[in-house]
Structure formats: C-alpha cells, structure tokens
Write a protein that holds these residues in place. Structure first.
Motif, mmCIF file in Angstrom:
data_model
loop_
_atom_site.group_PDB
_atom_site.id
_atom_site.type_symbol
_atom_site.label_atom_id
_atom_site.label_comp_id
_atom_site.label_asym_id
_atom_site.label_seq_id
_atom_site.Cartn_x
_atom_site.Cartn_y
_atom_site.Cartn_z
ATOM 1 N N ILE A 48 0.857 -1.194 0.000
ATOM 2 C CA ILE A 48 0.000 0.000 0.000
ATOM 3 C C ILE A 48 0.893 1.244 0.000
ATOM 4 O O ILE A 48 1.776 1.382 0.838
ATOM 5 C CB ILE A 48 -0.942 0.036 1.215
ATOM 6 N N ILE A 49 0.651 2.099 -0.985
ATOM 7 C CA ILE A 49 1.407 3.346 -1.079
ATOM 8 C C ILE A 49 0.531 4.443 -0.489
ATOM 9 O O ILE A 49 -0.634 4.562 -0.842
ATOM 10 C CB ILE A 49 1.682 3.711 -2.556
ATOM 11 N N MET A 50 1.091 5.222 0.414
ATOM 12 C CA MET A 50 0.320 6.291 1.056
ATOM 13 C C MET A 50 0.906 7.641 0.701
ATOM 14 O O MET A 50 2.125 7.790 0.621
ATOM 15 C CB MET A 50 0.404 6.152 2.567
ATOM 16 N N GLN A 51 0.029 8.609 0.539
ATOM 17 C CA GLN A 51 0.468 9.976 0.285
ATOM 18 C C GLN A 51 -0.448 10.924 1.047
ATOM 19 O O GLN A 51 -1.662 10.912 0.824
ATOM 20 C CB GLN A 51 0.405 10.247 -1.227
ATOM 21 N N SER A 52 0.119 11.729 1.943
ATOM 22 C CA SER A 52 -0.698 12.728 2.655
ATOM 23 C C SER A 52 -0.744 14.005 1.839
ATOM 24 O O SER A 52 0.264 14.401 1.246
ATOM 25 C CB SER A 52 -0.091 13.067 4.006
ATOM 26 N N ILE A 53 -1.899 14.632 1.835
ATOM 27 C CA ILE A 53 -2.073 15.888 1.105
ATOM 28 C C ILE A 53 -2.495 16.970 2.089
ATOM 29 O O ILE A 53 -3.488 16.810 2.799
ATOM 30 C CB ILE A 53 -3.169 15.762 0.008
ATOM 31 N N ASP A 54 -1.738 18.047 2.106
ATOM 32 C CA ASP A 54 -2.086 19.183 2.945
ATOM 33 C C ASP A 54 -3.215 19.951 2.247
ATOM 34 O O ASP A 54 -3.032 20.418 1.128
ATOM 35 C CB ASP A 54 -0.838 20.067 3.103
ATOM 36 N N PRO A 55 -4.385 20.075 2.892
ATOM 37 C CA PRO A 55 -5.499 20.742 2.220
ATOM 38 C C PRO A 55 -5.206 22.196 1.861
ATOM 39 O O PRO A 55 -5.813 22.747 0.937
ATOM 40 C CB PRO A 55 -6.656 20.651 3.221
ATOM 41 N N ALA A 56 -4.258 22.816 2.566
ATOM 42 C CA ALA A 56 -3.925 24.216 2.273
ATOM 43 C C ALA A 56 -3.283 24.364 0.896
ATOM 44 O O ALA A 56 -3.527 25.343 0.191
ATOM 45 C CB ALA A 56 -3.001 24.769 3.349
ATOM 46 N N THR A 57 -2.462 23.398 0.514
ATOM 47 C CA THR A 57 -1.789 23.492 -0.793
ATOM 48 C C THR A 57 -2.433 22.576 -1.820
ATOM 49 O O THR A 57 -2.278 22.772 -3.024
ATOM 50 C CB THR A 57 -0.290 23.143 -0.651
ATOM 51 N N GLY A 58 -3.152 21.557 -1.350
ATOM 52 C CA GLY A 58 -3.882 20.670 -2.265
ATOM 53 C C GLY A 58 -2.993 19.658 -2.962
ATOM 54 O O GLY A 58 -1.776 19.591 -2.737
ATOM 55 N N MET A 59 -3.623 18.860 -3.789
ATOM 56 C CA MET A 59 -2.903 17.813 -4.537
ATOM 57 C C MET A 59 -2.069 18.444 -5.640
ATOM 58 O O MET A 59 -2.558 19.250 -6.422
ATOM 59 C CB MET A 59 -3.953 16.853 -5.113
ATOM 60 N N GLN A 60 -0.813 18.076 -5.684
ATOM 61 C CA GLN A 60 0.088 18.553 -6.746
ATOM 62 C C GLN A 60 0.398 17.390 -7.687
ATOM 63 O O GLN A 60 0.317 16.231 -7.277
ATOM 64 C CB GLN A 60 1.409 19.053 -6.135
ATOM 65 N N ALA A 61 0.786 17.733 -8.902
ATOM 66 C CA ALA A 61 1.052 16.693 -9.899
ATOM 67 C C ALA A 61 2.113 15.702 -9.407
ATOM 68 O O ALA A 61 2.020 14.510 -9.682
ATOM 69 C CB ALA A 61 1.458 17.316 -11.232
ATOM 70 N N PHE A 62 3.104 16.185 -8.647
ATOM 71 C CA PHE A 62 4.166 15.258 -8.206
ATOM 72 C C PHE A 62 3.634 14.211 -7.231
ATOM 73 O O PHE A 62 4.117 13.078 -7.211
ATOM 74 C CB PHE A 62 5.382 16.018 -7.644
ATOM 75 N N HIS A 63 2.609 14.576 -6.433
ATOM 76 C CA HIS A 63 1.981 13.591 -5.542
ATOM 77 C C HIS A 63 1.369 12.474 -6.378
ATOM 78 O O HIS A 63 1.549 11.285 -6.099
ATOM 79 C CB HIS A 63 0.833 14.225 -4.737
ATOM 80 N N ALA A 64 0.613 12.896 -7.389
ATOM 81 C CA ALA A 64 -0.098 11.932 -8.238
ATOM 82 C C ALA A 64 0.890 11.074 -9.019
ATOM 83 O O ALA A 64 0.680 9.870 -9.199
ATOM 84 C CB ALA A 64 -1.043 12.662 -9.187
ATOM 85 N N ARG A 65 1.980 11.681 -9.450
ATOM 86 C CA ARG A 65 2.992 10.927 -10.213
ATOM 87 C C ARG A 65 3.652 9.860 -9.348
ATOM 88 O O ARG A 65 3.879 8.739 -9.794
ATOM 89 C CB ARG A 65 4.056 11.885 -10.771
ATOM 90 N N LYS A 66 3.910 10.233 -8.097
ATOM 91 C CA LYS A 66 4.509 9.269 -7.174
ATOM 92 C C LYS A 66 3.596 8.040 -7.017
ATOM 93 O O LYS A 66 4.066 6.893 -7.030
ATOM 94 C CB LYS A 66 4.725 9.952 -5.816
ATOM 95 N N LEU A 67 2.304 8.289 -6.919
ATOM 96 C CA LEU A 67 1.339 7.188 -6.787
ATOM 97 C C LEU A 67 1.299 6.349 -8.066
ATOM 98 O O LEU A 67 1.301 5.122 -8.016
ATOM 99 C CB LEU A 67 -0.051 7.748 -6.461
ATOM 100 N N ALA A 68 1.296 7.030 -9.221
ATOM 101 C CA ALA A 68 1.232 6.315 -10.507
ATOM 102 C C ALA A 68 2.469 5.430 -10.696
ATOM 103 O O ALA A 68 2.359 4.274 -11.128
ATOM 104 C CB ALA A 68 1.097 7.300 -11.659
ATOM 105 N N PHE A 69 3.637 5.945 -10.335
ATOM 106 C CA PHE A 69 4.863 5.134 -10.450
ATOM 107 C C PHE A 69 4.820 3.959 -9.484
ATOM 108 O O PHE A 69 5.204 2.843 -9.823
ATOM 109 C CB PHE A 69 6.123 5.985 -10.196
ATOM 110 N N GLY A 70 4.313 4.228 -8.287
ATOM 111 C CA GLY A 70 4.183 3.169 -7.285
ATOM 112 C C GLY A 70 3.284 2.034 -7.743
ATOM 113 O O GLY A 70 3.443 0.888 -7.322
#
Ligand code: ADP
Ligand code: MG
Length: 214
Positions: A143-165
C-alpha cells in the motif's frame, strides 16, 4: 452519507474521472432496454450499500440480451448476502447495467480524511479487487500512502509518485495522474470523507478506468 455505485459514477463523470457507460434499472424490462442501448457484453451489478458483491453473486457478466432480462429479474428483489452486509443481507432494488470491461490489471485507489491531522490520505495499491483492510493486514508494503495538505492541495508530483508506485508505464502514467487529480477535486468539492475505487483497472487497450466506486 452512503451513495450507490451508480450515483458515485455520476459524480465521477462530472469531474471527468473515467468510468464506463452504464444505466440504472429497476426491472428486468428496464435492464433489457439498458442493455440494448449499451450493446455488446454487459455486466449486471446489484446496487446495495455494501461491498463484496462480486464474491456474493451480485455482479454478473452477461453475453446475450435475453440473459440480461433474466439475470436482472433474478437479482432484483433478492436479498444479497456478502461479507459486508451481515447475515441478514440487503435487498436489491436497483441494478446497474454497465459495459463489460476487458480487464488487464486490477488496482486500488482510495482517499480519506485523516481527522487527527486534518489531512487527506491517498492510498494506492497494486492489489486491486480485494479488500484494502486485508491487504493492510497481510501485505502492508503493497500500500502506497500519500498525505495531502489541504492548504496546498494535490500537486502533480503527488499523483505521479502514486502512478509510479502502481507500476504504470508510458501513457498510463499521464492518464492516472489526471484521474488522481480529478478524483481529489471531486473528493474536495463534494466534501466527501471517503472515496474508494476498487478496482481501478487498466484495460486491455491500456486505458485507466474506475470500475467500482464508493
Ligand atoms: P464489489 O466490490 O462489490 O465486489 P465490483 O464493482 O468491484 O463490486 O465488482 C467485482 C468484480 O467484478 C471486479 O473486481 C471486476 O473483476 C468485476 N467487474 C465489475 N464491473 C465490471 C465490468 N463493467 N466489466 C467487467 N468486469 C467487471
Ligand atoms: Mg469493488
């Protein structure tokens, strides 16, 4: 608030999260009409507020139009028991008639609000189609986990990390990144506390599709 798969998928469409064509039906006749509109192989899916429908006999792949009416007739009104309904089961009042998918891989994608940190936790796994609680118990490393700070929101690099995972390659990476970003937008704007796509599939043609939604 719990919503049915077909309602979640209506929301997904609004946010451009890719789903297959589907039509909700309340009778065998409506199911037949729906299958006529969709054409080809369709899947009859019970709409109840519980998962585990596949294993419980609530998701059926049907190859002929006549069988759609018969199958929907059998499922509608029945009490479906799955490991999530409890022993009393749940009565099926609606079925969702959906295009059949040629599935190459089943993955998992979920988002939930972590109350303690008030952040959003995004979870992804290559072990789609089985319950995430089971994956967490047996193979937590998958299971790959990624926390997102609601103040800055989801960034493309977060999503890319998940996609590579998830081991995605080529065009699937861009498709998955877009899907994850759009899903986050839907999650945020509808003020949801939990969203789960299980399975998120890679089709035989290499498309990334939300095959189940809740
Ligand atoms: P549940 O989680 O309640 O068991 P799902 O929607 O996840 O219900 O469906 C169970 C399984 O049925 C999926 O993992 C997938 O293998 C299969 N399935 C669901 N929808 C389709 C579809 N449209 N085409 C082909 N197979 C499907
Ligand atoms: Mg599912």
């Amino acid at each position: 608030m719990k919503i049915h798969e077909y309602q979640a998928k209506e929301l997904f469409r609004k946010y451009k999260v890719p789903v297959l064509e589907g039509i909700v039906a309340r009778s065998g006749d409506e199911a037949y009409q729906a299958a006529q509109k969709l054409g080809g192989v369709v899947v009859v899916k019970s709409q109840i507020h519980a998962g585990g429908r596949g294993l419980g006999g609530g998701v059926k792949v049907v190859k002929s139009m006549e069988d759609v009416e018969k199958m929907a007739g059998e499922i509608l009104g029945m009490t479906l028991v799955t490991h999530q309904t409890g022993p009393d089961g749940k009565e099926v009042k609606r079925v969702y008639i959906e295009d059949g998918c040629d599935i190459a891989r089943e993955l998992y994608l979920g988002m939930l609000v972590d109350r303690a940190s008030s952040q959003v936790t995004v979870m992804a796994s290559t072990e789609g189609g089985m319950e995430i609680e089971e994956v967490a118990a047996k193979t937590p490393e998958k299971i790959i986990m990624q926390s997102i700070d609601p103040a800055t929101g989801m960034q493309a690099f977060h999503a890319r990390k998940l996609a590579f995972g998830l081991g995605l390659k080529g065009k699937q990476i861009g498709s998955a990144v877009k899907l994850i970003m759009d899903l986050y937008k839907a999650f945020n704007e509808t003020d949801a506390s939990m969203v789960e796509i299980n399975p998120l599939v890679i089709s035989g043609a290499g498309e990334v599709i939300a095959l189940d939604a809740k």
